[in-house]
Scaffold this motif. Structure first.
Motif, PDB file in Angstrom:
ATOM      1  N   ASP A   1     -19.007   1.784   5.290  1.00 19.73           N
ATOM      2  CA  ASP A   1     -18.320   2.916   5.936  1.00 19.73           C
ATOM      3  C   ASP A   1     -19.107   3.308   7.174  1.00 19.73           C
ATOM      4  O   ASP A   1     -20.166   2.746   7.467  1.00 19.73           O
ATOM      5  CB  ASP A   1     -18.167   4.095   4.955  1.00 19.73           C
ATOM      6  N   ILE A   2     -18.548   4.292   7.867  1.00 18.73           N
ATOM      7  CA  ILE A   2     -19.072   4.657   9.183  1.00 18.73           C
ATOM      8  C   ILE A   2     -20.490   5.249   9.094  1.00 18.73           C
ATOM      9  O   ILE A   2     -21.278   5.107  10.014  1.00 18.73           O
ATOM     10  CB  ILE A   2     -18.058   5.588   9.888  1.00 18.73           C
ATOM     11  N   THR A   3     -20.812   5.907   7.981  1.00 17.82           N
ATOM     12  CA  THR A   3     -22.184   6.397   7.790  1.00 17.82           C
ATOM     13  C   THR A   3     -22.758   5.824   6.486  1.00 17.82           C
ATOM     14  O   THR A   3     -22.003   5.488   5.558  1.00 17.82           O
ATOM     15  CB  THR A   3     -22.240   7.944   7.678  1.00 17.82           C
TER      16      THR A   3
ATOM     17  N   CYS B   1     -21.109   0.155   8.333  1.00 20.83           N
ATOM     18  CA  CYS B   1     -20.382  -0.719   9.242  1.00 20.83           C
ATOM     19  C   CYS B   1     -19.332   0.116   9.957  1.00 20.83           C
ATOM     20  O   CYS B   1     -18.308   0.468   9.369  1.00 20.83           O
ATOM     21  CB  CYS B   1     -19.742  -1.893   8.500  1.00 20.83           C
ATOM     22  N   ASN B   2     -19.622   0.442  11.207  1.00 21.17           N
ATOM     23  CA  ASN B   2     -18.622   1.100  12.046  1.00 21.17           C
ATOM     24  C   ASN B   2     -17.758  -0.016  12.619  1.00 21.17           C
ATOM     25  O   ASN B   2     -18.220  -0.805  13.445  1.00 21.17           O
ATOM     26  CB  ASN B   2     -19.305   1.896  13.156  1.00 21.17           C
ATOM     27  N   VAL B   3     -16.513  -0.054  12.191  1.00 19.83           N
ATOM     28  CA  VAL B   3     -15.650  -1.189  12.554  1.00 19.83           C
ATOM     29  C   VAL B   3     -15.246  -1.208  14.034  1.00 19.83           C
ATOM     30  O   VAL B   3     -14.620  -2.167  14.489  1.00 19.83           O
ATOM     31  CB  VAL B   3     -14.385  -1.279  11.658  1.00 19.83           C
TER      32      VAL B   3
ATOM     33  N   ASN C   1      -9.835  -2.491   5.461  1.00 22.99           N
ATOM     34  CA  ASN C   1      -9.153  -1.268   5.028  1.00 22.99           C
ATOM     35  C   ASN C   1      -9.366  -0.076   5.963  1.00 22.99           C
ATOM     36  O   ASN C   1      -8.512   0.798   6.035  1.00 22.99           O
ATOM     37  CB  ASN C   1      -9.634  -0.933   3.604  1.00 22.99           C
ATOM     38  N   ALA C   2     -10.498  -0.031   6.659  1.00 22.67           N
ATOM     39  CA  ALA C   2     -10.815   1.157   7.475  1.00 22.67           C
ATOM     40  C   ALA C   2      -9.662   1.461   8.427  1.00 22.67           C
ATOM     41  O   ALA C   2      -9.093   0.562   9.046  1.00 22.67           O
ATOM     42  CB  ALA C   2     -12.096   0.932   8.270  1.00 22.67           C
ATOM     43  N   GLY C   3      -9.309   2.730   8.522  1.00 21.74           N
ATOM     44  CA  GLY C   3      -8.215   3.092   9.425  1.00 21.74           C
ATOM     45  C   GLY C   3      -8.171   4.589   9.659  1.00 21.74           C
ATOM     46  O   GLY C   3      -8.697   5.371   8.857  1.00 21.74           O
ATOM     47  N   ILE C   4      -7.554   4.963  10.773  1.00 23.51           N
ATOM     48  CA  ILE C   4      -7.418   6.386  11.117  1.00 23.51           C
ATOM     49  C   ILE C   4      -6.001   6.650  11.639  1.00 23.51           C
ATOM     50  O   ILE C   4      -5.266   5.722  11.969  1.00 23.51           O
ATOM     51  CB  ILE C   4      -8.421   6.830  12.217  1.00 23.51           C
TER      52      ILE C   4
ATOM     53  N   ALA D   1       1.298  -3.333   2.690  1.00 22.20           N
ATOM     54  CA  ALA D   1       1.894  -2.247   3.476  1.00 22.20           C
ATOM     55  C   ALA D   1       2.184  -1.084   2.532  1.00 22.20           C
ATOM     56  O   ALA D   1       3.242  -1.020   1.902  1.00 22.20           O
ATOM     57  CB  ALA D   1       3.172  -2.723   4.158  1.00 22.20           C
ATOM     58  N   PRO D   2       1.218  -0.152   2.420  1.00 22.57           N
ATOM     59  CA  PRO D   2       1.463   1.001   1.552  1.00 22.57           C
ATOM     60  C   PRO D   2       2.450   1.967   2.205  1.00 22.57           C
ATOM     61  O   PRO D   2       2.564   2.023   3.431  1.00 22.57           O
ATOM     62  CB  PRO D   2       0.083   1.658   1.423  1.00 22.57           C
ATOM     63  N   GLY D   3       3.123   2.733   1.355  1.00 24.52           N
ATOM     64  CA  GLY D   3       3.956   3.832   1.836  1.00 24.52           C
ATOM     65  C   GLY D   3       3.111   5.090   1.872  1.00 24.52           C
ATOM     66  O   GLY D   3       2.063   5.104   2.511  1.00 24.52           O
TER      67      GLY D   3
HETATM   68  N1  NAD Z   1      -2.836   7.099   2.719  1.00 24.33           N
HETATM   69  C1  NAD Z   1      -1.705   6.505   3.044  1.00 24.33           C
HETATM   70  O1  NAD Z   1      -0.615   7.023   2.802  1.00 24.33           O
HETATM   71  C2  NAD Z   1      -1.717   5.184   3.738  1.00 24.33           C
HETATM   72  C3  NAD Z   1      -0.494   4.536   3.932  1.00 24.33           C
HETATM   73  C4  NAD Z   1      -0.468   3.310   4.560  1.00 24.33           C
HETATM   74  C5  NAD Z   1      -1.646   2.728   4.983  1.00 24.33           C
HETATM   75  N2  NAD Z   1      -2.827   3.367   4.791  1.00 24.33           N
HETATM   76  C6  NAD Z   1      -4.028   2.699   5.275  1.00 24.33           C
HETATM   77  O2  NAD Z   1      -4.963   2.553   4.236  1.00 24.33           O
HETATM   78  C7  NAD Z   1      -6.278   2.500   4.786  1.00 24.33           C
HETATM   79  C8  NAD Z   1      -7.163   3.508   4.053  1.00 24.33           C
HETATM   80  O3  NAD Z   1      -6.636   4.807   4.255  1.00 24.33           O
HETATM   81  P1  NAD Z   1      -6.908   6.045   3.289  1.00 24.33           P
HETATM   82  O4  NAD Z   1      -5.594   6.663   3.029  1.00 24.33           O
HETATM   83  O5  NAD Z   1      -7.774   5.644   2.151  1.00 24.33           O
HETATM   84  O6  NAD Z   1      -7.661   6.996   4.323  1.00 24.33           O
HETATM   85  P2  NAD Z   1      -9.029   7.822   4.239  1.00 24.33           P
HETATM   86  O7  NAD Z   1      -9.055   8.616   5.480  1.00 24.33           O
HETATM   87  O8  NAD Z   1      -9.124   8.496   2.932  1.00 24.33           O
HETATM   88  O9  NAD Z   1     -10.138   6.672   4.281  1.00 24.33           O
HETATM   89  C9  NAD Z   1     -10.392   5.925   5.434  1.00 24.33           C
HETATM   90  C10 NAD Z   1     -11.822   5.442   5.387  1.00 24.33           C
HETATM   91  O10 NAD Z   1     -12.071   4.687   6.581  1.00 24.33           O
HETATM   92  C11 NAD Z   1     -13.301   5.109   7.107  1.00 24.33           C
HETATM   93  N3  NAD Z   1     -13.373   4.886   8.555  1.00 24.33           N
HETATM   94  C12 NAD Z   1     -12.732   5.541   9.550  1.00 24.33           C
HETATM   95  N4  NAD Z   1     -13.118   5.095  10.732  1.00 24.33           N
HETATM   96  C13 NAD Z   1     -14.026   4.102  10.500  1.00 24.33           C
HETATM   97  C14 NAD Z   1     -14.801   3.257  11.333  1.00 24.33           C
HETATM   98  N5  NAD Z   1     -14.734   3.332  12.671  1.00 24.33           N
HETATM   99  N6  NAD Z   1     -15.637   2.363  10.744  1.00 24.33           N
HETATM  100  C15 NAD Z   1     -15.714   2.307   9.392  1.00 24.33           C
HETATM  101  N7  NAD Z   1     -15.036   3.086   8.566  1.00 24.33           N
HETATM  102  C16 NAD Z   1     -14.186   3.977   9.109  1.00 24.33           C
HETATM  103  C17 NAD Z   1     -13.410   6.573   6.757  1.00 24.33           C
HETATM  104  O11 NAD Z   1     -14.754   7.036   6.844  1.00 24.33           O
HETATM  105  C18 NAD Z   1     -12.838   6.577   5.350  1.00 24.33           C
HETATM  106  O12 NAD Z   1     -13.826   6.317   4.384  1.00 24.33           O
HETATM  107  C19 NAD Z   1      -6.119   2.800   6.281  1.00 24.33           C
HETATM  108  O13 NAD Z   1      -6.125   1.587   6.993  1.00 24.33           O
HETATM  109  C20 NAD Z   1      -4.764   3.457   6.358  1.00 24.33           C
HETATM  110  O14 NAD Z   1      -4.169   3.295   7.619  1.00 24.33           O
HETATM  111  C21 NAD Z   1      -2.884   4.585   4.178  1.00 24.33           C
END
Ligand code: NAD
Length: 259
Positions: free
Chosen positions: A50-52, A75-77, A103-106, A197-199
């Motif tokens: 993760d980022i930290t 690992c900051n992606v 998996n990392a995403g924002i 592809a989650p909803g």
């Molecule tokens: N929650 C949903 O409904 C949903 C739906 C479809 C897809 N997704 C995808 O699932 C994945 C996980 O999402 P989540 O719902 O668990 O979100 P979340 O925000 O709970 O977790 C995301 C994680 O990614 C980490 N992260 C963010 N930026 C980063 C970086 N630059 N480097 C490393 N780590 C980083 C965060 O610290 C966090 O731990 C994402 O790709 C998101 O797009 C989520």
């Protein structure tokens, strides 16, 4: 190609990924952590990144507290140096990587008219360019070993678009196309690459949405409840355990929202 022997068939669920090493990005919490737990539950050594360091360690501790194998790495992606360091450190410590879950995403939601270039770039960098960079860094080791499972977390939004999510939708559509390209380029190396592809999944990402928006989503979900991170983990587990003849696919985990 391998045929299942009786002893393999008898092998417990717990041993399916014994001796394997799995890297999951952004796995300090949410969907990534649920996937890591599921893989660890089958015997894999899970690399929680993760980022930290703190968030990586927090996720890793939840798994080791369950008596399973995990280790936290920063690992900051979005940072190529950080990705390279993580891959090198994991290879030095474990000598192999069998599974990579990108998996990392924002999200940075706002209507197209108001979207700043920085908001566009940040989401593309974190959700899409990261998959290119981390996969490029890790897959060379899988290639040498002639085995690998790459699972990318996309989104139904990447297939259908959404109001206020131009950046996110484009990033996830890109992840799907990248998934199919990796699948084609690495099939001869016995590496599969698939996407999920989650909803609407109940995590910190969606918990920040307004209650009225959540209500609206619920109306369109035939199964009448939001998904849990564990629902996504089940699909990832399939790609990493069974599913050896499945590559370049997208599995939708959305309670029937889009069909
Ligand atoms: N929650 C949903 O409904 C949903 C739906 C479809 C897809 N997704 C995808 O699932 C994945 C996980 O999402 P989540 O719902 O668990 O979100 P979340 O925000 O709970 O977790 C995301 C994680 O990614 C980490 N992260 C963010 N930026 C980063 C970086 N630059 N480097 C490393 N780590 C980083 C965060 O610290 C966090 O731990 C994402 O790709 C998101 O797009 C989520």
């Amino acid at each position: 190609m391998s045929t299942t022997t009786l002893s393999e068939a008898k092998m417990s669920h717990h041993d399916l990924l014994k001796d394997q090493v799995a890297i999951v990005t952004g796995s300090g919490r949410g969907i990534g952590l649920a996937i890591a737990k599921k893989l660890a539950g089958s015997g894999a050594t899970t690399i929680i990144t993760d980022i930290t360091q703190e968030s990586a360690d927090a996720g890793s501790k939840e798994i080791t507290d369950m008596g399973l194998k995990a280790s936290g790495f920063v690992c900051n992606v979005t940072d190529t140096g950080s990705i390279e360091k993580m891959t090198t450190d994991v290879m030095n410590k474990y000598g192999r990587v069998d599974i990579l879950v990108n998996n990392a995403g924002i999200t940075k939601d706002t209507l197209l008219m108001r979207m700043k270039l920085e908001e566009w770039n940040a989401v593309i960098e974190t959700n899409l360019t990261s998959v290119f960079k981390v996969t490029q860094s890790v897959i060379k080791n899988m290639s040498k070993a002639n085995y690998g499972r790459v699972v990318n977390i996309a989104s139904v939004i990447g297939m259908h678009g959404n109001f206020g999510q131009a950046n996110y939708a484009a990033s996830k559509a890109g992840v799907i196309a990248l998934t199919k390209t990796i699948a084609k380029e690495y099939a001869s190396k016995n590496i599969t690459c698939n996407a999920i592809a989650p909803g609407f999944i109940d995590t910190p990402m969606t918990q920040k949405l307004k209650p009225e928006i959540k209500e609206k989503y619920l109306e369109f979900i035939p199964l009448k409840h939001f998904g849990q991170p564990e629902d996504v983990a089940e699909a990832a587990f399939y790609f990493c355990t069974g599913g050896s003849y499945v590559t370049g696919q997208v599995i939708v985990v959305d309670g029937g929202m889009f069909m």
